[in-house]
Scaffold this active site. Sequence first.
Site, PDB file in Angstrom:
ATOM      1  N   ASP A 114      60.041  47.127  12.409  1.00 56.49           N
ATOM      2  CA  ASP A 114      60.464  45.794  12.836  1.00 56.49           C
ATOM      3  C   ASP A 114      61.939  45.924  13.216  1.00 56.49           C
ATOM      4  OD1 ASP A 114      61.519  43.234  12.908  1.00 56.49           O
ATOM      5  OD2 ASP A 114      60.210  42.481  11.328  1.00 56.49           O
ATOM      6  N   SER A 193      65.383  39.526  31.403  1.00 56.55           N
ATOM      7  CA  SER A 193      64.431  38.639  32.079  1.00 56.55           C
ATOM      8  C   SER A 193      65.203  37.914  33.168  1.00 56.55           C
ATOM      9  CB  SER A 193      63.872  37.630  31.082  1.00 56.55           C
ATOM     10  OG  SER A 193      63.312  36.529  31.760  1.00 56.55           O
ATOM     11  N   TYR A 206      65.417  31.635  23.926  1.00 52.53           N
ATOM     12  CA  TYR A 206      65.112  32.852  24.692  1.00 52.53           C
ATOM     13  C   TYR A 206      66.241  33.143  25.676  1.00 52.53           C
ATOM     14  CZ  TYR A 206      62.206  36.030  27.558  1.00 52.53           C
ATOM     15  OH  TYR A 206      61.690  37.110  28.242  1.00 52.53           O
ATOM     16  N   ALA A 208      69.341  32.171  25.543  1.00 49.94           N
ATOM     17  CA  ALA A 208      70.560  32.576  24.828  1.00 49.94           C
ATOM     18  C   ALA A 208      70.496  34.052  24.462  1.00 49.94           C
ATOM     19  CB  ALA A 208      70.726  31.731  23.573  1.00 49.94           C
ATOM     20  N   SER A 209      69.326  34.488  23.987  1.00 49.02           N
ATOM     21  CA  SER A 209      69.214  35.895  23.565  1.00 49.02           C
ATOM     22  C   SER A 209      69.359  36.834  24.755  1.00 49.02           C
ATOM     23  CB  SER A 209      67.873  36.138  22.864  1.00 49.02           C
ATOM     24  OG  SER A 209      66.797  36.036  23.776  1.00 49.02           O
ATOM     25  N   LYS A 210      68.835  36.428  25.913  1.00 51.76           N
ATOM     26  CA  LYS A 210      68.892  37.300  27.090  1.00 51.76           C
ATOM     27  C   LYS A 210      70.297  37.296  27.709  1.00 51.76           C
ATOM     28  CE  LYS A 210      64.539  38.688  26.997  1.00 51.76           C
ATOM     29  NZ  LYS A 210      64.175  40.060  26.662  1.00 51.76           N
TER      30      LYS A 210
HETATM   31  N1  LIG Z   1      55.902  39.116  30.477  1.00 52.72           N
HETATM   32  C1  LIG Z   1      56.859  38.569  31.180  1.00 52.72           C
HETATM   33  O1  LIG Z   1      56.606  37.724  32.059  1.00 52.72           O
HETATM   34  C2  LIG Z   1      58.288  38.971  30.947  1.00 52.72           C
HETATM   35  C3  LIG Z   1      59.228  38.572  31.892  1.00 52.72           C
HETATM   36  C4  LIG Z   1      60.552  38.940  31.702  1.00 52.72           C
HETATM   37  C5  LIG Z   1      60.925  39.693  30.608  1.00 52.72           C
HETATM   38  N2  LIG Z   1      59.989  40.068  29.692  1.00 52.72           N
HETATM   39  C6  LIG Z   1      60.450  40.846  28.535  1.00 52.72           C
HETATM   40  O2  LIG Z   1      59.666  41.997  28.396  1.00 52.72           O
HETATM   41  C7  LIG Z   1      59.688  42.442  27.044  1.00 52.72           C
HETATM   42  C8  LIG Z   1      58.276  42.810  26.613  1.00 52.72           C
HETATM   43  O3  LIG Z   1      57.473  41.656  26.621  1.00 52.72           O
HETATM   44  P1  LIG Z   1      55.951  41.656  27.108  1.00 52.72           P
HETATM   45  O4  LIG Z   1      55.860  40.737  28.253  1.00 52.72           O
HETATM   46  O5  LIG Z   1      55.436  43.019  27.254  1.00 52.72           O
HETATM   47  O6  LIG Z   1      55.278  40.880  25.883  1.00 52.72           O
HETATM   48  P2  LIG Z   1      54.291  41.366  24.710  1.00 52.72           P
HETATM   49  O7  LIG Z   1      53.056  41.932  25.288  1.00 52.72           O
HETATM   50  O8  LIG Z   1      54.177  40.212  23.789  1.00 52.72           O
HETATM   51  O9  LIG Z   1      55.115  42.556  24.021  1.00 52.72           O
HETATM   52  C9  LIG Z   1      56.172  42.332  23.164  1.00 52.72           C
HETATM   53  C10 LIG Z   1      56.369  43.582  22.324  1.00 52.72           C
HETATM   54  O10 LIG Z   1      57.496  43.389  21.466  1.00 52.72           O
HETATM   55  C11 LIG Z   1      57.129  43.797  20.154  1.00 52.72           C
HETATM   56  N3  LIG Z   1      57.911  43.098  19.139  1.00 52.72           N
HETATM   57  C12 LIG Z   1      58.056  41.767  18.974  1.00 52.72           C
HETATM   58  N4  LIG Z   1      58.815  41.509  17.897  1.00 52.72           N
HETATM   59  C13 LIG Z   1      59.168  42.723  17.369  1.00 52.72           C
HETATM   60  C14 LIG Z   1      59.937  43.143  16.255  1.00 52.72           C
HETATM   61  N5  LIG Z   1      60.506  42.248  15.438  1.00 52.72           N
HETATM   62  N6  LIG Z   1      60.078  44.470  16.020  1.00 52.72           N
HETATM   63  C15 LIG Z   1      59.486  45.379  16.827  1.00 52.72           C
HETATM   64  N7  LIG Z   1      58.748  45.038  17.894  1.00 52.72           N
HETATM   65  C16 LIG Z   1      58.583  43.741  18.167  1.00 52.72           C
HETATM   66  C17 LIG Z   1      55.644  43.472  20.055  1.00 52.72           C
HETATM   67  O11 LIG Z   1      55.026  44.316  19.078  1.00 52.72           O
HETATM   68  P3  LIG Z   1      54.571  43.841  17.610  1.00 52.72           P
HETATM   69  O12 LIG Z   1      54.203  42.405  17.683  1.00 52.72           O
HETATM   70  O13 LIG Z   1      53.434  44.754  17.301  1.00 52.72           O
HETATM   71  O14 LIG Z   1      55.760  44.107  16.741  1.00 52.72           O
HETATM   72  C18 LIG Z   1      55.173  43.880  21.441  1.00 52.72           C
HETATM   73  O15 LIG Z   1      54.877  45.251  21.477  1.00 52.72           O
HETATM   74  C19 LIG Z   1      60.317  41.312  26.239  1.00 52.72           C
HETATM   75  O16 LIG Z   1      61.638  41.649  25.915  1.00 52.72           O
HETATM   76  C20 LIG Z   1      60.308  40.140  27.206  1.00 52.72           C
HETATM   77  O17 LIG Z   1      61.366  39.250  26.969  1.00 52.72           O
HETATM   78  C21 LIG Z   1      58.675  39.732  29.838  1.00 52.72           C
END
Ligand SMILES: NC(=O)c1ccc[n+]([C@@H]2O[C@H](COP(=O)([O-])OP(=O)(O)OC[C@H]3O[C@@H](n4cnc5c(N)ncnc54)[C@H](OP(=O)(O)O)[C@@H]3O)[C@@H](O)[C@H]2O)c1
Length: 320
Positions: A114, A193, A206, A208-210
Amino acid sequence: MVYVTIIFVSLIIAASFTESLVFVFFTLIYPILYLANVYFRRKRLNSAQPWSINEKVILITGASSGIGKSLAYLCAKNGANIIICARRTEMLSHVAEECRKINDSVKVLKVKCDVTNEFEVSQMFEIIKTTFNRLDCIILNAGVSMGEQFEDVDYSIIKNIMDINYFGATNVTHKALPLLKNNKKSRILVVNSIIGIIPIPLRTGYTASKFALRGFFESLQGELWKDEIFVTMAYPGSVKTEINQNRLGSNPRELDFSDAISSEECARILIEGISRGDKEILFTNRNRLVRLIEGIYPELLAYFACTKGKKHVNLGRNNQ
Ligand SMILES: NC(=O)c1ccc[n+]([C@@H]2O[C@H](COP(=O)([O-])OP(=O)(O)OC[C@H]3O[C@@H](n4cnc5c(N)ncnc54)[C@H](OP(=O)(O)O)[C@@H]3O)[C@@H](O)[C@H]2O)c1
């Protein structure tokens, strides 16, 4: 192309102005600044080259699903040894197995971690040191989202998002730097993002974090430049993943993802970007335009963000 068009339009506007200062800005200063920008981009890319992921050791956070999972598959396919981490161990094991099937000559290390837990992150780096004693790249991808009006949100969610998206990424970076510094031209890829450029309502925590990630890594790049460690900040738009199902809080999860790209396509663009040593990855021409407008006409962008956001707020209310 967008830049050239803007310069051209600027010159036409300039011709219609009689005031000399405005004329000088559009005809002289603006093109010079544009060319300086191109020069420094080239300079960075020349310092960053060459860099291929083949035989590199790459840590990917949040690799149990979505973009992180696709990145793991692509890295394995291209001969990189990978460390994948996340909290859901079963899904992580599945990803590790698939990576080995894709390429059995690469090492795949899966670590339950985590990113908000300092002890678990330290433990992970101990395992990385013992197994590889080397690290060429970290991909800071772990993240969660939200979709609720700030006045309705359970405040702990705002803290939780900051903990995962921002403190999680900086924590991993802090522990990774000693290993990254052993190799010249190491890479840090931050999966930000487009919301880290254009904030929209219902995503306060979200956003703010980005934005925080952007500020942090702009500053850190200044410290790492002398070591030839390059940070790439990626700003994906919509990507088809589990992110909406995993959103924190009680909020509408059904969003229009019809123009979203696949996680595989996203991973491909990300790997191409870090291999070149790009400072930013913007994915689409629309996003490049957004970035440009943010730099030159921030009020215009803020207005569009608010009007687009109004629709989101109404959508949110209808879905609740
Ligand atoms: N999908 C979009 O449209 C989009 C657009 C722009 C940016 N993003 C960014 O892309 C990144 C990946 O997101 P995704 O779209 O692939 O979503 P996702 O499928 O929900 O993947 C998120 C990943 O983050 C992991 N995670 C969450 N909390 C965690 C923690 N405390 N410790 C370790 N791992 C953690 C999750 O794994 P576990 O739950 O197993 O820990 C999962 O593998 C994110 O940073 C997101 O902000 C996504």
